[in-house]
Write a protein that holds these residues in place. Structure first.
Motif, short mmCIF file in Angstrom:
data_model
loop_
_atom_site.label_atom_id
_atom_site.label_comp_id
_atom_site.label_asym_id
_atom_site.label_seq_id
_atom_site.Cartn_x
_atom_site.Cartn_y
_atom_site.Cartn_z
N ASN A 145 -61.69 -24.07 -70.57
CA ASN A 145 -61.22 -24.20 -71.95
C ASN A 145 -60.24 -25.35 -72.12
OD1 ASN A 145 -61.60 -23.38 -74.57
ND2 ASN A 145 -59.85 -21.97 -74.57
N MET A 146 -59.42 -25.61 -71.11
CA MET A 146 -58.47 -26.73 -71.23
C MET A 146 -59.21 -28.06 -71.25
SD MET A 146 -55.27 -25.54 -71.36
CE MET A 146 -53.92 -26.18 -70.38
N VAL A 147 -60.28 -28.17 -70.49
CA VAL A 147 -61.06 -29.40 -70.50
C VAL A 147 -61.81 -29.54 -71.83
CG1 VAL A 147 -62.96 -30.65 -69.41
CG2 VAL A 147 -61.25 -29.52 -67.99
N SER A 148 -62.37 -28.42 -72.32
CA SER A 148 -63.01 -28.46 -73.65
C SER A 148 -62.01 -28.86 -74.71
CB SER A 148 -63.56 -27.08 -74.04
OG SER A 148 -64.29 -26.53 -73.01
N ALA A 149 -60.79 -28.36 -74.59
CA ALA A 149 -59.74 -28.66 -75.56
C ALA A 149 -59.47 -30.16 -75.59
CB ALA A 149 -58.47 -27.89 -75.23
N ALA A 150 -59.39 -30.77 -74.40
CA ALA A 150 -59.13 -32.21 -74.32
C ALA A 150 -60.28 -32.97 -74.98
CB ALA A 150 -58.96 -32.64 -72.87
N LEU A 151 -61.50 -32.58 -74.67
CA LEU A 151 -62.65 -33.27 -75.24
C LEU A 151 -62.68 -33.12 -76.76
CD1 LEU A 151 -65.41 -32.34 -72.62
CD2 LEU A 151 -64.41 -34.59 -73.04
#
Lengths: 467, 467
Positions: free
Chosen positions: B415-421
């Motif tokens: 989720n943190m990587v999705s958030a960045a994207l």
């Protein structure tokens, strides 16, 4: 960041280097990088000569780090160092670090004093001292004085060059002095009037001088300088004075009311932008970040905020945990509960944003606080009722349980009203405590709306269904 | 909102009417309200005479609606209508509505043209036309011309009074003209140079004129006006030109390059503030709201945003609903799931805030987009890993189930990587589509982080525990 003493317009007929979207035109950039790659100082000089300092700043920001340093090295003495005031601190330091101090010292002498201070203030002390030692006495004293004022003070941002005349001169003498004196600031829009001890007694705008006959006495046409800015004053406070009184420039005075410099509107525009930027970033949970910061710096600066958020998220989970037996009986509660919390969070953020801005612009004070609080409460009740109805119907239809619709509707009203209260009181209280409301409000507000949201919804459900 | 033609400083030695916190001093306010209550025009006049227009604006904002109208009525002709440019639109209209058009027409003639336009532009068309009809021809044409330009254009904000001379004059002639002409703008900082058809050929700053001998020819000392602003240009774009080139004022030209007015930095400062304010409010899910808006207006303007949010919250609930059997088996999932969604939401908001700002300030372009995207991804991975570790340990200890720790840790990283994207691509795509990223980004970003957060956590749990 250039002083008002810079030309009002770029005086050169340079090319339009920007594309439609505001980025540097690709073909222009190709010319520059080709000249850098070829080490061709002459072509590079021709291509970059027409650039305004802010255009050069944008160009530097667009180039790769190695290209930036080569560009400055290739241009040598013809590089306009005021462009360094137009880039992020990280880029500025990266360029300066590779330059010999001797060269920096020479370059700084060419700059207006406020630009020189802007470049010097980010350096570490030993390097700053070494560079200052290479600058001639008079100019060094001037820079030292600015640097001795606190960071982000009017004294740091001021321009130390100004025109000042005694009150007993007349207009003719003043004009003759300006015509014959080669050592004037590059640009000025008013002339200060001082007594023999350099105390400020007034100011005359240039248009006033031009309207007056030659024998008009300065002391008769000068005006009071009611809004002289103490050098120690914070730049944000000084910016507010400029905004309030529509000033173009203001005298900066030391603790003895002696004139030490002039603060100009273009520097103030930079301050206004910085402060608005700071508020926006802080409200978004980001500190004083720059786009050129590294991965590690960025990760660190965001970590703290996320850690605080983790704490509040765990707190909300603990609240949910109180009702685990209820949820096990009726899983629909787990499905619906984020809706109540999320709506409260958004409504709270709306109220909080308005409150934080009103505090920042000083539009919220003891006279209208009562009215604003009543308005926000009413808005919370109205929108709460509207969304209670909506979500009540949705929940009833979705799970074919009318009780669930009632429970979520009541929880929604409770949470929207709590959101309004938190959205206004959290920033107000933080402001009273001397904490910047932009930096800490949103975490407290969402904690309130999460905790109240989950507790109201699950608690009401436990009561209603007796589980 | 006053033009640069207003005095640089308040020329009167008025009292300090502000308390420490920036609100109007209580004892001063008491004097004013007492005079209003007693209907004592004389005392009221004395007490308010020293006020700068912006101080009068703050005073009006602080008074009750009825008091405002009485103050304007009592002061009559001695009321400075430029104060109306310093208050919210709602307050301005409230005061103007009760005034006879005849009186407004007289008052507007006393104002600088930009201030008069500012007051006229909010009125409905018939009232505007009636007031304009009562204003003498020359001044009416001037106001009409400004009003014919689009809202928020340079032509609306410009000052229609300026000083212009032909290029063949010399400095002496120019100074004599200024000395002998009583009908000059109140303030000016540059003189424009025009040909017989009013086409702009250059400009001279006043300090340049003062440095020059009397026989110096204007065409030899004038500079190019590279940054003349087309009257149709949006005020925000004009403000960016001022910022980029550190302008104090700029010529405004019509489609035939004829000089029609001058735009000054103090108006631009107002524009910069308005635009920053707009961005902050939009990011907070609030439209163009003013503090003086009514409950109904405020409720309406916030309703839309909350309705969109309700839609996305229901979407997230549907995702949770997919796993209701899993949750029933393991209620701990319901307890922990908001943590993953909330952390993603906050991390996404951080990235999004930085991206939206970088787009607004034009610091993000095709050259550095790749670098910024890589940085945000790395930050997402790093912070994701750190918080995965933290929450993994917390969950394992809390529920004594090591599997739960693993599941939430992996969901957190995802989720943190999705958030960045989402935080970087949502604003970029909106910007490309011509939608203001400040207004719509946050709803899309939190939708992504909610949906991905719940789906990743509950889905992984279903796989891991085989339920």
């Amino acid at each position: 960041m250039a002083g008002a003493d810079q030309p009002n317009y770029s005086e050169t007929g340079g090319p339009a280097i920007y594309a439609e979207d505001g980025s540097i035109r690709a073909d222009y950039l190709d010319q520059v990088t080709a000249a850098i790659a070829a080490g061709n100082a002459e072509t590079l000089g021709e291509v970059t000569a027409p650039l305004h300092e802010s255009e050069m700043g944008d160009l530097l920001a667009t180039l790769e780090p190695a290209e930036r340093q080569e560009l400055v090295a290739l241009l040598g003495e013809s590089f306009d160092y005021s462009a360094l005031t137009e880039v992020d601190e990280a880029i500025r330091l990266e360029i300066i670090t590779v330059l010999p101090n001797e060269q920096i010292a020479l370059a700084l002498q060419e700059l207006e004093s406020d630009d020189a201070v802007y470049i010097l203030e980010d350096m570490d002390e030993s390097e700053q001292a070494d560079i200052l030692a290479r600058i001639p006495f008079t100019e060094r004293i001037r820079l030292r004085r600015s640097l001795d004022y606190p960071e982000e003070s009017a004294g740091r941002r001021m321009q130390a060059d100004f025109v000042a005349v005694p009150p007993y001169w007349n207009v003719g003498q003043t004009i003759d002095y300006l015509r014959d004196n080669a050592d004037l600031p590059e640009r000025f829009s008013q002339i200060f009037v001082i007594d023999p001890t350099f105390r400020l007694v007034g100011a005359v705008d240039l248009d006033r001088i031009l309207r007056e006959q030659r024998d008009g006495r300065i002391e008769e046409i000068m005006r009071e300088t009611r809004h002289a800015v103490p050098a120690e004053m914070d730049q944000e406070e000084a910016a507010q004075i400029f905004e309030r009184y529509d000033l173009l420039s203001a005298a900066v005075v030391d603790e003895n009311e002696r004139l030490v410099g002039v603060l100009t509107i273009d520097d103030v525009v930079d301050v206004i932008n910085e402060e608005a930027q700071e508020d926006i970033l802080r409200l978004g949970g980001v500190g004083d970040e720059e786009l050129s910061d590294s991965v590690v710096e960025t990760t660190k600066s965001r970590f703290t905020w996320l850690l605080v958020n983790l704490g509040t998220a765990v707190l909300a989970s603990v609240v949910i945990g109180l009702f685990d037996a209820t949820i096990q009986q009726m899983v629909a509660l787990a499905v619906l509960m984020p809706i109540v919390a999320s709506m409260g969070g958004n409504a709270g953020t709306q109220t909080m944003t308005v409150t934080v801005r009103a505090l920042a612009t000083k539009d919220l004070d003891i006279y209208n606080a009562g009215r604003i609080i009543r308005r926000e409460l009413m808005v919370g009740v109205l929108n709460g009722a509207l969304f209670a109805l909506l979500i009540g119907v949705v929940a009833t239809v979705w799970f074919s349980t009318i009780g669930l619709g009632f429970v979520i509707a009541i929880a929604m009203i409770i949470n929207m009203v709590s959101a309004a209260l938190a959205g206004i009181f959290v920033p107000l209280i933080l402001d009273r405590l001397g904490v910047d409301p932009a930096i800490a409000s949103s975490v407290f507000v969402t904690t309130v709306t999460d905790v109240v949201g989950f507790f109201a919804f699950l608690g009401l459900a436990a009561l209603w269904f007796g589980i």
